[in-house]
Design a protein around this motif. Structure first.
Motif, PDB file in Angstrom:
ATOM      1  N   ARG A  51      45.432  33.746  52.733  1.00 55.33           N
ATOM      2  CA  ARG A  51      45.346  32.798  52.492  1.00 55.33           C
ATOM      3  C   ARG A  51      43.953  32.625  51.096  1.00 55.33           C
ATOM      4  O   ARG A  51      44.348  31.761  49.873  1.00 55.33           O
ATOM      5  N   PHE A  52      43.101  33.022  51.607  1.00 60.07           N
ATOM      6  CA  PHE A  52      41.770  33.615  50.724  1.00 60.07           C
ATOM      7  C   PHE A  52      42.711  34.369  49.548  1.00 60.07           C
ATOM      8  O   PHE A  52      42.374  34.234  48.029  1.00 60.07           O
ATOM      9  N   GLU A  53      43.273  34.654  49.554  1.00 63.91           N
ATOM     10  CA  GLU A  53      44.094  35.852  48.056  1.00 63.91           C
ATOM     11  C   GLU A  53      45.483  34.757  47.410  1.00 63.91           C
ATOM     12  O   GLU A  53      45.358  34.684  46.442  1.00 63.91           O
ATOM     13  N   MET A  54      45.760  34.320  48.189  1.00 59.57           N
ATOM     14  CA  MET A  54      46.637  33.201  47.812  1.00 59.57           C
ATOM     15  C   MET A  54      45.825  32.174  46.893  1.00 59.57           C
ATOM     16  O   MET A  54      46.527  31.786  45.695  1.00 59.57           O
ATOM     17  N   ASN A  55      44.535  31.812  47.498  1.00 57.18           N
ATOM     18  CA  ASN A  55      44.417  30.062  46.997  1.00 57.18           C
ATOM     19  C   ASN A  55      43.067  30.759  46.339  1.00 57.18           C
ATOM     20  O   ASN A  55      42.775  29.679  45.591  1.00 57.18           O
TER      21      ASN A  55
ATOM     22  N   TYR B 268      35.848  39.135  41.449  1.00 59.95           N
ATOM     23  CA  TYR B 268      36.425  38.428  41.117  1.00 59.95           C
ATOM     24  C   TYR B 268      36.918  36.792  41.944  1.00 59.95           C
ATOM     25  O   TYR B 268      37.702  37.617  43.747  1.00 59.95           O
ATOM     26  N   ARG B 269      37.267  36.327  42.428  1.00 58.66           N
ATOM     27  CA  ARG B 269      37.782  34.867  42.929  1.00 58.66           C
ATOM     28  C   ARG B 269      39.195  34.510  42.799  1.00 58.66           C
ATOM     29  O   ARG B 269      39.684  34.179  43.897  1.00 58.66           O
ATOM     30  N   GLN B 270      39.674  34.568  41.627  1.00 55.40           N
ATOM     31  CA  GLN B 270      40.867  33.744  41.660  1.00 55.40           C
ATOM     32  C   GLN B 270      42.566  34.044  42.589  1.00 55.40           C
ATOM     33  O   GLN B 270      42.110  34.965  42.918  1.00 55.40           O
ATOM     34  N   ALA B 271      43.056  33.277  42.479  1.00 56.71           N
ATOM     35  CA  ALA B 271      43.871  32.777  42.996  1.00 56.71           C
ATOM     36  C   ALA B 271      44.613  34.708  42.468  1.00 56.71           C
ATOM     37  O   ALA B 271      44.936  34.218  41.117  1.00 56.71           O
ATOM     38  N   ILE B 272      45.304  35.454  43.885  1.00 55.21           N
ATOM     39  CA  ILE B 272      45.958  36.531  42.874  1.00 55.21           C
ATOM     40  C   ILE B 272      47.396  35.917  42.432  1.00 55.21           C
ATOM     41  O   ILE B 272      47.528  37.125  40.823  1.00 55.21           O
TER      42      ILE B 272
END
Length: 304
Positions: A42-46, A99-103
């Protein structure tokens, strides 16, 4: 085709977007009832919220540049020493972009066209005059630069971790055939899934070098044997091996100043690395070496 096979094939194929791959991994996490895997997906997606720690593969080193000057002299795109900026701002991590943006927001095709990407740092510009630049300088632009390849590396890191996780899961349950054959309700399965997650997704399976250069996330309190046992259990070290380690540590309660383990502890470490090489301990030799070094030095009260 079953879910595990689909995820494996999608992870191998560069034609499948990593966001699509992750949606299937989210289903896998639900089927396995794995909170740690679901949270990561979920962190990677969002995207990673501000309060969440980003994985090591999302921490990117920046190089600083500045444009500015005074009445007598102007500089354009001038490099600044990261150490000087760190001292001036008092921020030890200022050169690290988290880098925090969604993948899914990473446009691979567009990024491939660029050599580098810039990060606006003007909110720190007031720290520079008199500390990093001449006191009389006006700062017109201050930014960090990162190679475009580092952003692309995030996509590859996620894809590789998914593949490592699925392959490790299939290796641990070779007769399962498909995920339905793995009972997530069994406590032992939950423990194994978490262990596989820690050694693949968290990055420990790809550790290169000694622990101080690794991404091993383990901290053992000095002299606390139970804490050490708890930490190593999370990475798949079994009770029999931990009992042997306890005996070795009892006989060698101190370590030399050059951080060399005594013969008994050293023999135990060597035995664990042999298990890693044979597959009896489900980590790579490099990861296992870094993990054990960091844990044992922490137990002895030394930094790795």
């Amino acid at each position: 085709m079953g879910l595990l096979a689909e995820i494996q094939n999608d992870a191998i194929s560069d034609k499948v977007p990593v966001a699509t791959l992750l949606r299937k991994v989210l289903v896998l996490a639900s089927n396995l009832d794995s909170d740690v895997l679901e949270e990561w997906v979920r962190f990677e997606m969002n995207g990673y919220p501000r309060q969440a720690e980003v994985p090591q593969y999302r921490r990117i080193k920046m190089n600083f540049k500045v444009t500015g000057g005074n009445m007598a002299y102007q500089v354009t795109n001038a490099p600044l020493a990261s150490a000087a900026v760190m001292v001036a701002t008092g921020d030890n991590d200022i050169s690290i972009l988290k880098y925090r943006q969604a993948i899914g927001s990473i446009d691979v095709d567009e990024i491939k066209k660029a050599e580098s990407l810039s990060v606006d740092m003007m909110n720190y510009a007031h720290f520079l005059p008199g500390k990093v630049t001449e006191r009389s300088y006006s700062i017109h632009a201050f930014w960090g630069e990162i190679p475009a390849s580092e952003i692309l590396g995030i996509v590859e890191a996620v894809r590789n971790r998914v593949l490592d996780f699925v392959l490790s899961l299939k290796k641990r349950y070779p007769n399962a055939g498909e995920i339905d054959a793995i009972s997530a309700k069994e406590a032992s399965v939950e423990k194994v899934v978490t262990q596989i997650f820690n050694t693949t997704v968290q990055g420990n399976a790809g550790v290169i070098g000694t622990a101080n250069n690794s991404t091993v996330n383990i901290t053992a309190n000095s002299g606390n044997l139970q804490d050490l046992r708890n930490q190593l259990t999370q990475y798949g070290v079994n009770d029999d091996d931990l009992d042997e380690l306890a005996v070795a540590l009892n006989e060698e309660p101190q370590i030399s100043s050059d951080k060399k383990f005594g013969p008994k502890v050293g023999k135990w470490v060597g035995g664990m690395l042999s298990k890693a090489a044979s597959g009896a301990w489900d980590v790579s030799m490099q990861a296992g070496g870094a993990l054990l070094e960091k844990a044992l030095l922490g137990y002895y009260g030394l930094d790795s």
